[in-house]
Scaffold this motif. Structure first.
Motif, PDB file in Angstrom:
ATOM      1  N   PRO A 131     -21.011   9.554  -1.433  1.00 19.16           N
ATOM      2  CA  PRO A 131     -20.820   8.117  -1.668  1.00 19.16           C
ATOM      3  C   PRO A 131     -22.064   7.293  -1.362  1.00 19.16           C
ATOM      4  O   PRO A 131     -22.323   6.291  -2.027  1.00 19.16           O
ATOM      5  CB  PRO A 131     -19.674   7.753  -0.717  1.00 19.16           C
ATOM      6  N   GLU A 132     -22.866   7.730  -0.382  1.00 14.58           N
ATOM      7  CA  GLU A 132     -24.067   6.970  -0.025  1.00 14.58           C
ATOM      8  C   GLU A 132     -25.031   6.871  -1.205  1.00 14.58           C
ATOM      9  O   GLU A 132     -25.746   5.876  -1.361  1.00 14.58           O
ATOM     10  CB  GLU A 132     -24.792   7.611   1.166  1.00 14.58           C
ATOM     11  N   GLN A 133     -25.063   7.926  -2.022  1.00 10.19           N
ATOM     12  CA  GLN A 133     -25.947   7.899  -3.185  1.00 10.19           C
ATOM     13  C   GLN A 133     -25.523   6.816  -4.166  1.00 10.19           C
ATOM     14  O   GLN A 133     -26.362   6.168  -4.796  1.00 10.19           O
ATOM     15  CB  GLN A 133     -25.952   9.266  -3.867  1.00 10.19           C
ATOM     16  N   VAL A 134     -24.231   6.620  -4.316  1.00 10.52           N
ATOM     17  CA  VAL A 134     -23.729   5.559  -5.193  1.00 10.52           C
ATOM     18  C   VAL A 134     -24.186   4.203  -4.672  1.00 10.52           C
ATOM     19  O   VAL A 134     -24.727   3.372  -5.417  1.00 10.52           O
ATOM     20  CB  VAL A 134     -22.189   5.587  -5.288  1.00 10.52           C
ATOM     21  N   HIS A 135     -23.997   3.972  -3.365  1.00 15.65           N
ATOM     22  CA  HIS A 135     -24.372   2.684  -2.772  1.00 15.65           C
ATOM     23  C   HIS A 135     -25.854   2.400  -2.947  1.00 15.65           C
ATOM     24  O   HIS A 135     -26.256   1.257  -3.188  1.00 15.65           O
ATOM     25  CB  HIS A 135     -24.003   2.668  -1.284  1.00 15.65           C
ATOM     26  N   GLU A 136     -26.670   3.429  -2.842  1.00 15.55           N
ATOM     27  CA  GLU A 136     -28.109   3.257  -3.007  1.00 15.55           C
ATOM     28  C   GLU A 136     -28.483   2.978  -4.467  1.00 15.55           C
ATOM     29  O   GLU A 136     -29.278   2.092  -4.763  1.00 15.55           O
ATOM     30  CB  GLU A 136     -28.852   4.499  -2.496  1.00 15.55           C
ATOM     31  N   ASN A 137     -27.901   3.744  -5.383  1.00 14.65           N
ATOM     32  CA  ASN A 137     -28.273   3.612  -6.800  1.00 14.65           C
ATOM     33  C   ASN A 137     -27.913   2.253  -7.387  1.00 14.65           C
ATOM     34  O   ASN A 137     -28.632   1.734  -8.239  1.00 14.65           O
ATOM     35  CB  ASN A 137     -27.621   4.728  -7.615  1.00 14.65           C
ATOM     36  N   VAL A 138     -26.796   1.687  -6.948  1.00 14.52           N
ATOM     37  CA  VAL A 138     -26.371   0.419  -7.542  1.00 14.52           C
ATOM     38  C   VAL A 138     -27.317  -0.726  -7.196  1.00 14.52           C
ATOM     39  O   VAL A 138     -27.295  -1.773  -7.849  1.00 14.52           O
ATOM     40  CB  VAL A 138     -24.927   0.036  -7.142  1.00 14.52           C
ATOM     41  N   LYS A 139     -28.165  -0.534  -6.204  1.00 11.55           N
ATOM     42  CA  LYS A 139     -29.125  -1.584  -5.842  1.00 11.55           C
ATOM     43  C   LYS A 139     -30.179  -1.781  -6.930  1.00 11.55           C
ATOM     44  O   LYS A 139     -30.939  -2.753  -6.897  1.00 11.55           O
ATOM     45  CB  LYS A 139     -29.775  -1.264  -4.501  1.00 11.55           C
ATOM     46  N   ALA A 140     -30.228  -0.869  -7.900  1.00 13.74           N
ATOM     47  CA  ALA A 140     -31.143  -1.029  -9.024  1.00 13.74           C
ATOM     48  C   ALA A 140     -30.606  -2.004 -10.061  1.00 13.74           C
ATOM     49  O   ALA A 140     -31.350  -2.455 -10.947  1.00 13.74           O
ATOM     50  CB  ALA A 140     -31.414   0.325  -9.684  1.00 13.74           C
ATOM     51  N   ALA A 141     -29.329  -2.345  -9.976  1.00 14.63           N
ATOM     52  CA  ALA A 141     -28.729  -3.266 -10.947  1.00 14.63           C
ATOM     53  C   ALA A 141     -29.341  -4.654 -10.796  1.00 14.63           C
ATOM     54  O   ALA A 141     -29.539  -5.147  -9.683  1.00 14.63           O
ATOM     55  CB  ALA A 141     -27.217  -3.335 -10.755  1.00 14.63           C
ATOM     56  N   GLY A 142     -29.661  -5.268 -11.925  1.00 11.30           N
ATOM     57  CA  GLY A 142     -30.162  -6.636 -11.900  1.00 11.30           C
ATOM     58  C   GLY A 142     -31.614  -6.784 -11.487  1.00 11.30           C
ATOM     59  O   GLY A 142     -32.131  -7.900 -11.428  1.00 11.30           O
ATOM     60  N   VAL A 143     -32.297  -5.667 -11.208  1.00 11.03           N
ATOM     61  CA  VAL A 143     -33.698  -5.734 -10.772  1.00 11.03           C
ATOM     62  C   VAL A 143     -34.604  -5.991 -11.981  1.00 11.03           C
ATOM     63  O   VAL A 143     -34.452  -5.343 -13.020  1.00 11.03           O
ATOM     64  CB  VAL A 143     -34.119  -4.429 -10.071  1.00 11.03           C
ATOM     65  N   ARG A 144     -35.548  -6.908 -11.808  1.00 16.54           N
ATOM     66  CA  ARG A 144     -36.533  -7.165 -12.862  1.00 16.54           C
ATOM     67  C   ARG A 144     -37.901  -6.718 -12.367  1.00 16.54           C
ATOM     68  O   ARG A 144     -38.379  -7.202 -11.348  1.00 16.54           O
ATOM     69  CB  ARG A 144     -36.558  -8.651 -13.192  1.00 16.54           C
ATOM     70  N   LEU A 145     -38.493  -5.749 -13.056  1.00 13.16           N
ATOM     71  CA  LEU A 145     -39.816  -5.251 -12.692  1.00 13.16           C
ATOM     72  C   LEU A 145     -40.871  -6.034 -13.467  1.00 13.16           C
ATOM     73  O   LEU A 145     -40.779  -6.161 -14.688  1.00 13.16           O
ATOM     74  CB  LEU A 145     -39.936  -3.758 -13.002  1.00 13.16           C
ATOM     75  N   GLU A 146     -41.859  -6.543 -12.761  1.00 10.17           N
ATOM     76  CA  GLU A 146     -42.920  -7.322 -13.402  1.00 10.17           C
ATOM     77  C   GLU A 146     -43.757  -6.436 -14.324  1.00 10.17           C
ATOM     78  O   GLU A 146     -43.926  -5.240 -14.066  1.00 10.17           O
ATOM     79  CB  GLU A 146     -43.813  -7.962 -12.338  1.00 10.17           C
ATOM     80  N   PRO A 147     -44.309  -7.011 -15.404  1.00  8.71           N
ATOM     81  CA  PRO A 147     -45.141  -6.228 -16.334  1.00  8.71           C
ATOM     82  C   PRO A 147     -46.285  -5.495 -15.641  1.00  8.71           C
ATOM     83  O   PRO A 147     -46.620  -4.370 -16.008  1.00  8.71           O
ATOM     84  CB  PRO A 147     -45.659  -7.290 -17.312  1.00  8.71           C
ATOM     85  N   GLU A 148     -46.875  -6.105 -14.630  1.00  9.87           N
ATOM     86  CA  GLU A 148     -47.986  -5.469 -13.916  1.00  9.87           C
ATOM     87  C   GLU A 148     -47.509  -4.195 -13.212  1.00  9.87           C
ATOM     88  O   GLU A 148     -48.218  -3.183 -13.182  1.00  9.87           O
ATOM     89  CB  GLU A 148     -48.569  -6.455 -12.896  1.00  9.87           C
ATOM     90  N   LEU A 149     -46.298  -4.248 -12.686  1.00  9.77           N
ATOM     91  CA  LEU A 149     -45.734  -3.076 -12.008  1.00  9.77           C
ATOM     92  C   LEU A 149     -45.423  -1.967 -13.017  1.00  9.77           C
ATOM     93  O   LEU A 149     -45.667  -0.779 -12.759  1.00  9.77           O
ATOM     94  CB  LEU A 149     -44.460  -3.479 -11.252  1.00  9.77           C
ATOM     95  N   MET A 150     -44.889  -2.349 -14.175  1.00  9.11           N
ATOM     96  CA  MET A 150     -44.614  -1.370 -15.232  1.00  9.11           C
ATOM     97  C   MET A 150     -45.910  -0.689 -15.683  1.00  9.11           C
ATOM     98  O   MET A 150     -45.943   0.523 -15.917  1.00  9.11           O
ATOM     99  CB  MET A 150     -43.936  -2.053 -16.414  1.00  9.11           C
ATOM    100  N   ALA A 151     -46.984  -1.470 -15.782  1.00 12.39           N
ATOM    101  CA  ALA A 151     -48.273  -0.915 -16.200  1.00 12.39           C
ATOM    102  C   ALA A 151     -48.813   0.054 -15.148  1.00 12.39           C
ATOM    103  O   ALA A 151     -49.395   1.096 -15.489  1.00 12.39           O
ATOM    104  CB  ALA A 151     -49.268  -2.042 -16.449  1.00 12.39           C
ATOM    105  N   ARG A 152     -48.613  -0.263 -13.881  1.00 11.03           N
ATOM    106  CA  ARG A 152     -49.071   0.635 -12.817  1.00 11.03           C
ATOM    107  C   ARG A 152     -48.333   1.963 -12.865  1.00 11.03           C
ATOM    108  O   ARG A 152     -48.917   3.025 -12.614  1.00 11.03           O
ATOM    109  CB  ARG A 152     -48.891  -0.026 -11.450  1.00 11.03           C
ATOM    110  N   ILE A 153     -47.045   1.921 -13.173  1.00  2.17           N
ATOM    111  CA  ILE A 153     -46.268   3.161 -13.296  1.00  2.17           C
ATOM    112  C   ILE A 153     -46.864   4.033 -14.393  1.00  2.17           C
ATOM    113  O   ILE A 153     -47.039   5.243 -14.220  1.00  2.17           O
ATOM    114  CB  ILE A 153     -44.782   2.838 -13.565  1.00  2.17           C
TER     115      ILE A 153
END
Length: 336
Positions: free
Chosen positions: A289-311
């Protein structure tokens, strides 16, 4: 939890969708699987994805039990058909009318529901006329056993043919379920543009690349005991394409990027696929269950274009982008 429309339809699904591929009925005991489903519901996940082939139908049974007592109208339940089930007889596989019609009935019984929200062709069947498959899907929709139809790991051309036939037959083909992650981007050049044009969304599986993007696999070291890379029931085969030191070293270099975003590496991986506006949901499984709680924190996150480029800079040429890999992953002949 945020919710997104699935394709060109009025159906909304949770952008983090709970999938039970390599867990329920095989890796995880039933009581723990139920705890994971409960954790998903508590976190606002309303969409659950399974398939008849997972653990040879056991996964559907476990999910049906775990969801028993929930208000059906508040859930979106997805399943799939294609791969061999039961004893694996000559007609226990593929997308023939016989197998499709029998499979939907079996899935509904195991899931303890009168209908599924989305019924998906788990692969393209090269040995059955597409017209036959689509007519079967049309009949299932008219019978009320499925509300919408989707596909999984189909090429752009196959999706085009399927959508054209679905429109002729009067039902909606609204989704594609491909593998997609920072490391596996083969859908971007052909499948995604075609899908946008046709009103089809992606429900992506393996956004964490079978666990590689969590950073738990270290270059030059044996995989942790009990991890997917040591699972001989199927997990090890799926993950081996990423298990080389070049990939693992570059993944370790994503840690500062995740830290800057205030995310774990797994959350960063899930958030990354959700930046693609053709992605309706990221499929995430869990063995705890802890994995579920952790994964849902990705919902609604907006990654800035600069961060996407670094990836992109960090991963460089270890990313697989060849659109031909979609067709390569599909069986040339019906699997018996």
């Amino acid at each position: 939890m945020d919710y997104r429309y699935l394709g060109n339809s009025g159906l909304k699904i949770s952008e983090i969708t709970y999938g039970n591929w390599l867990t329920h009925g095989s890796q995880v005991e039933n009581d723990m699987a139920t705890q994971c489903v409960r954790a998903a519901l508590e976190a606002g996940i309303s969409t659950f994805d399974t398939a008849d082939v997972y653990a040879n139908t056991k996964a559907e049974t476990v999910l049906g039990e775990a969801l028993k007592g929930e208000r059906r109208e508040s859930l979106e339940i997805f399943t799939k058909v294609y791969w061999p089930t039961g004893p694996g007889g000559k007609n226990d596989t593929g997308l023939s009318r016989k197998h499709v019609m029998e499979s939907i009935n079996g899935s509904l019984q195991r899931l303890q529901t009168d209908y599924v929200d989305l019924y998906q062709a788990h692969r393209y069947d090269t040995e059955t006329p597409l017209e036959e498959t689509m007519q079967a899907f049309a009949d299932i929709v008219r019978q009320g056993k499925a509300l919408y139809i989707g596909v999984s790991e189909w090429t752009a051309d196959q999706i085009r043919e399927g959508v054209a036939l679905s429109r002729e037959l009067g039902f909606q083909l609204i989704s594609s379920q491909p593998q997609y992650s920072m490391l596996w981007r083969v859908i971007e050049d052909e499948v995604v543009p075609a899908s946008k044009e046709l009103g089809v969304s992606q429900i992506v599986w393996s956004p964490i690349a079978q666990g590689v993007l969590t950073g738990k696999y270290q270059p030059g070291q044996k995989p942790p005991e009990g991890s997917r890379a040591t699972d001989e029931k199927g997990g090890a085969d799926m993950i081996k394409r990423f298990m080389n030191d070049d990939v693992l070293t570059r993944v370790q270099n994503l840690k500062p990027v995740a830290d800057e975003a205030g995310l774990t590496m797994a959350q960063l991986a899930v958030a990354w696929v959700l930046q693609n506006d053709n992605v309706a949901a990221a499929l995430v499984g869990a063995s705890r269950p802890e994995q579920v709680h952790e994964n849902v924190k990705a919902a609604g996150v907006r990654l800035e274009p600069e961060l996407m480029a670094r990836i992109d800079d960090v991963l460089g040429d270890v990313v697989e982008r060849d659109p031909a890999r979609t067709a390569e992953n599909a069986p040339r002949t019906r699997v018996a």
